[in-house]
Design a protein around this motif. Structure first.
Motif, PDB file in Angstrom:
ATOM      1  N   VAL A 214      10.564  -3.106  -2.454  1.00 26.98           N
ATOM      2  CA  VAL A 214      10.269  -1.673  -2.314  1.00 26.98           C
ATOM      3  C   VAL A 214       8.927  -1.359  -2.971  1.00 26.98           C
ATOM      4  CG1 VAL A 214      11.004   0.646  -2.966  1.00 26.98           C
ATOM      5  CG2 VAL A 214      12.674  -0.987  -2.126  1.00 26.98           C
ATOM      6  N   ILE A 215       8.711  -1.900  -4.169  1.00 30.22           N
ATOM      7  CA  ILE A 215       7.448  -1.625  -4.872  1.00 30.22           C
ATOM      8  C   ILE A 215       6.270  -2.151  -4.044  1.00 30.22           C
ATOM      9  CG2 ILE A 215       6.119  -2.043  -6.963  1.00 30.22           C
ATOM     10  CD1 ILE A 215       8.742  -2.277  -8.474  1.00 30.22           C
ATOM     11  N   PHE A 216       6.416  -3.384  -3.517  1.00 31.56           N
ATOM     12  CA  PHE A 216       5.337  -3.943  -2.689  1.00 31.56           C
ATOM     13  C   PHE A 216       5.079  -3.055  -1.474  1.00 31.56           C
ATOM     14  CE2 PHE A 216       5.513  -8.218  -4.668  1.00 31.56           C
ATOM     15  CZ  PHE A 216       4.163  -8.442  -4.737  1.00 31.56           C
ATOM     16  N   TYR A 217       6.167  -2.593  -0.847  1.00 37.32           N
ATOM     17  CA  TYR A 217       6.021  -1.757   0.341  1.00 37.32           C
ATOM     18  C   TYR A 217       5.255  -0.486  -0.003  1.00 37.32           C
ATOM     19  CZ  TYR A 217       7.228   0.872   4.514  1.00 37.32           C
ATOM     20  OH  TYR A 217       7.151   1.608   5.667  1.00 37.32           O
ATOM     21  N   LEU A 218       5.657   0.153  -1.123  1.00 39.87           N
ATOM     22  CA  LEU A 218       4.976   1.396  -1.515  1.00 39.87           C
ATOM     23  C   LEU A 218       3.508   1.124  -1.824  1.00 39.87           C
ATOM     24  CD1 LEU A 218       7.717   3.084  -3.727  1.00 39.87           C
ATOM     25  CD2 LEU A 218       7.053   3.612  -1.366  1.00 39.87           C
ATOM     26  N   MET A 219       3.237  -0.005  -2.475  1.00 39.95           N
ATOM     27  CA  MET A 219       1.839  -0.317  -2.809  1.00 39.95           C
ATOM     28  C   MET A 219       0.994  -0.465  -1.547  1.00 39.95           C
ATOM     29  SD  MET A 219       1.393  -2.743  -6.107  1.00 39.95           S
ATOM     30  CE  MET A 219       2.475  -4.057  -5.655  1.00 39.95           C
ATOM     31  N   THR A 220       1.515  -1.232  -0.569  1.00 41.72           N
ATOM     32  CA  THR A 220       0.705  -1.440   0.640  1.00 41.72           C
ATOM     33  C   THR A 220       0.532  -0.129   1.402  1.00 41.72           C
ATOM     34  OG1 THR A 220       2.677  -2.100   1.844  1.00 41.72           O
ATOM     35  CG2 THR A 220       1.348  -3.851   0.948  1.00 41.72           C
ATOM     36  N   LYS A 221       1.602   0.683   1.445  1.00 41.37           N
ATOM     37  CA  LYS A 221       1.489   1.959   2.159  1.00 41.37           C
ATOM     38  C   LYS A 221       0.473   2.862   1.454  1.00 41.37           C
ATOM     39  CE  LYS A 221       3.340   0.741   5.210  1.00 41.37           C
ATOM     40  NZ  LYS A 221       2.766   0.627   6.518  1.00 41.37           N
ATOM     41  N   THR A 222       0.490   2.865   0.113  1.00 42.03           N
ATOM     42  CA  THR A 222      -0.458   3.693  -0.631  1.00 42.03           C
ATOM     43  C   THR A 222      -1.886   3.255  -0.325  1.00 42.03           C
ATOM     44  OG1 THR A 222       1.190   3.751  -2.368  1.00 42.03           O
ATOM     45  CG2 THR A 222      -0.980   4.617  -2.920  1.00 42.03           C
ATOM     46  N   VAL A 223      -2.099   1.946  -0.304  1.00 42.50           N
ATOM     47  CA  VAL A 223      -3.445   1.445  -0.011  1.00 42.50           C
ATOM     48  C   VAL A 223      -3.878   1.882   1.387  1.00 42.50           C
ATOM     49  CG1 VAL A 223      -4.725  -0.665   0.508  1.00 42.50           C
ATOM     50  CG2 VAL A 223      -3.401  -0.492  -1.588  1.00 42.50           C
ATOM     51  N   GLN A 224      -2.960   1.732   2.369  1.00 44.73           N
ATOM     52  CA  GLN A 224      -3.327   2.100   3.738  1.00 44.73           C
ATOM     53  C   GLN A 224      -3.599   3.594   3.853  1.00 44.73           C
ATOM     54  OE1 GLN A 224      -0.010   0.429   5.802  1.00 44.73           O
ATOM     55  NE2 GLN A 224      -1.081  -1.490   6.252  1.00 44.73           N
ATOM     56  N   PHE A 225      -2.761   4.404   3.179  1.00 48.58           N
ATOM     57  CA  PHE A 225      -2.950   5.846   3.226  1.00 48.58           C
ATOM     58  C   PHE A 225      -4.257   6.243   2.535  1.00 48.58           C
ATOM     59  CE2 PHE A 225      -2.026  10.167   1.557  1.00 48.58           C
ATOM     60  CZ  PHE A 225      -1.874  10.800   2.783  1.00 48.58           C
ATOM     61  N   GLY A 226      -4.472   5.641   1.355  1.00 49.31           N
ATOM     62  CA  GLY A 226      -5.700   5.940   0.615  1.00 49.31           C
ATOM     63  C   GLY A 226      -6.936   5.564   1.416  1.00 49.31           C
ATOM     64  N   ALA A 227      -6.856   4.411   2.081  1.00 51.54           N
ATOM     65  CA  ALA A 227      -8.008   3.968   2.888  1.00 51.54           C
ATOM     66  C   ALA A 227      -8.281   4.962   4.004  1.00 51.54           C
ATOM     67  CB  ALA A 227      -7.733   2.588   3.464  1.00 51.54           C
ATOM     68  N   ARG A 228      -7.196   5.521   4.566  1.00 50.75           N
ATOM     69  CA  ARG A 228      -7.389   6.476   5.650  1.00 50.75           C
ATOM     70  C   ARG A 228      -8.069   7.738   5.119  1.00 50.75           C
ATOM     71  NH1 ARG A 228      -2.148   7.486   8.975  1.00 50.75           N
ATOM     72  NH2 ARG A 228      -2.115   5.209   8.966  1.00 50.75           N
ATOM     73  N   LEU A 229      -7.668   8.172   3.920  1.00 51.67           N
ATOM     74  CA  LEU A 229      -8.308   9.344   3.315  1.00 51.67           C
ATOM     75  C   LEU A 229      -9.787   9.066   3.054  1.00 51.67           C
ATOM     76  CD1 LEU A 229      -5.813  10.781   0.675  1.00 51.67           C
ATOM     77  CD2 LEU A 229      -6.306  11.577   2.983  1.00 51.67           C
ATOM     78  N   ILE A 230     -10.062   7.885   2.463  1.00 46.00           N
ATOM     79  CA  ILE A 230     -11.459   7.546   2.170  1.00 46.00           C
ATOM     80  C   ILE A 230     -12.270   7.520   3.455  1.00 46.00           C
ATOM     81  CG2 ILE A 230     -12.980   5.707   1.348  1.00 46.00           C
ATOM     82  CD1 ILE A 230     -10.759   4.940  -0.623  1.00 46.00           C
TER      83      ILE A 230
END
Lengths: 221, 217
Positions: free
Chosen positions: A198-214
């Motif tokens: 779950v932690i890994f999943y949240l981390m990858t999703k956060t990175v993908q979401f953050g990248a989209r914002l950037i």
């Protein structure tokens, strides 16, 4: 339903330790990405330099990084270099292994991105009086990084996932290593690793979401 | 460096490991591709809303380290369900789903690359959905998807190095066992790396060639 009693509380009680591990995982992934991008740019310059030796070095790097398992690369960075009497800590070995891998894949992405940039761009820079390196640095590279932004995001996700391989060279402070140590203590294998997943999943999703914002912020025009 | 304690029996041991790597990869790629095509067509045909659960599950397989997937599947099968599965079965199952997750994306991209007008033309000539899929979409989508699919198959071969965690002795694990005994890490790792490289490199080149050749027309 199952002939097994789930002990989620025992796993959740270890959550703080696992989150500390997640921080180390992120730290390694970010460091390896930053170094990987720098090295990949260097490799791209090598491949464009026209020098046969530099081109051979860069090509060998890229092909080895892309055509052997990441685990093999981490082994080489740990057990392989130990044959030369260089004994690296698991952290350093893991970082070197992932950075090597990142640089190879990113260099290939950059090459693909360069194909999309017309030669006239670099030549326009040259005719403004820039040296070849300047024209690459100020004209071509920004466009290249912009085109390669999505592949770079994917590579960042890969880097996070690859940190779990550190356990094979004795790394025990990253998320996977911490989880494995806790597993040895408590034997709640399923619960602990499900939590880690779950932690890994949240981390990858956060990175993908953050990248989209950037990307939305940086590439508006 | 050329003075080694490596015996012929050790080489056979390594070859067995390499065979295991290839076997696991072959099973996972074949089954995963079939599943991936089914998932990909299903997702394209049914639309994003109703396939959201499937999309989520496939996304999970791409967002969690393979090592954790293997450990979790092993623990779930062994401890929770108490099924006596061999590590080999678990490894093949997990790698199959892992392949399918990526393959579904490739298949969807391939189908989307076929122009809608071409498909409508086929349908208005009286072809059924199945005929359209087999005779029109498949050949055109394959051109787009095959290079990425080769990349995926090679990726699975490289990632199959992780199945050691469920007690499957594949190439890298057998190399490690030999390293423990012979204490010649560099030499043995180079043999192991060369094997992966010699399989992966020509196929990767073929993928690149097909991509270049097929992208022009």
């Amino acid at each position: 339903m199952f002939g097994y009693t789930f002990q989620w509380k025992q796993a959740l009680a270890r959550l703080p330790q696992m989150l500390d591990g997640a921080l180390v995982t992120l730290q390694i992934a970010l460091l390896s990405m930053a170094l990987g991008i720098l090295l990949a740019i260097l490799l791209t310059v090598f491949r464009r330099s026209g020098s046969r030796i530099l081109n051979a070095i860069a090509t060998a790097w890229v092909e080895i990084a892309r055509n052997t398992p990441a685990l093999f690369q981490i082994y080489m960075a740990h057990f392989g270099v130990a044959s030369f009497g260089i004994h690296l800590s698991p952290f350093t070995s893991l970082l070197i292994g992932i950075t090597f891998n990142n640089a190879g894949y990113l260099a290939e992405n950059f090459r693909g991105a360069l194909k999309a940039i017309p030669d006239t761009q670099a030549r326009a820079g040259r005719s403004l009086g820039m040296t070849p390196l300047q024209s690459f640095r100020y004209v071509v590279m920004p466009q290249m990084l912009r085109i390669a932004f999505l592949p770079m995001t994917n590579q960042m996700v890969w880097a996070i996932l690859m940190t779990s391989l550190g356990v094979t060279v004795g790394m025990n402070t990253d998320l996977y290593g911490v989880t494995q140590d806790l597993n040895a203590l408590t034997f709640r294998t399923f619960e602990l690793f499900a939590l880690a997943a779950v932690i890994f999943y949240l981390m990858t999703k956060t990175v993908q979401f953050g990248a989209r914002l950037i990307a939305a912020r940086m590439f508006r025009y | 460096m050329f003075d080694t304690a490596l015996t012929a029996a050790d080489l056979v041991f390594l070859a067995k490991g390499a065979g295991m790597t290839l076997l696991v990869t072959a099973i996972a790629v074949v089954l995963g591709t079939i599943l991936g095509i089914l998932f990909g067509v299903f997702r394209y045909q049914v639309g994003p809303w109703w396939t959201a659960p499937l999309t989520f599950v496939l996304d999970v397989f791409r967002s969690i380290p393979l090592l954790i997937q293997l450990v979790l599947a092993n623990a779930f099968m062994g401890m929770v369900l108490r099924w006596q599965l061999s590590g080999f079965t678990v490894a093949c199952g997990v790698l199959t789903m892992y392949t399918a997750a990526y393959c579904a994306e490739i298949v969807r991209g391939g189908i989307e690359a076929v122009p809608m007008t071409t498909r409508r033309a086929a349908r208005s000539l009286g072809l059924s959905w199945g005929q359209d899929m087999v005779n029109i979409v498949m050949p055109l989508a394959t051109r787009v998807a095959l290079p990425s699919w080769i990349g995926l198959a090679l990726g699975v071969m490289k990632d199959s190095a992780l199945v050691y965690v469920v007690q499957v002795t594949e190439l890298l694990k057998s190399t490690q066992i030999l390293i423990t005994r012979l204490q010649e890490p560099l030499f043995l790792l180079l043999i192991c790396g060369a094997f992966y490289f010699l399989i992966s490199f020509p196929l990767a080149r073929l993928g690149g060639y097909l991509e270049r050749r097929w992208s022009h027309d």
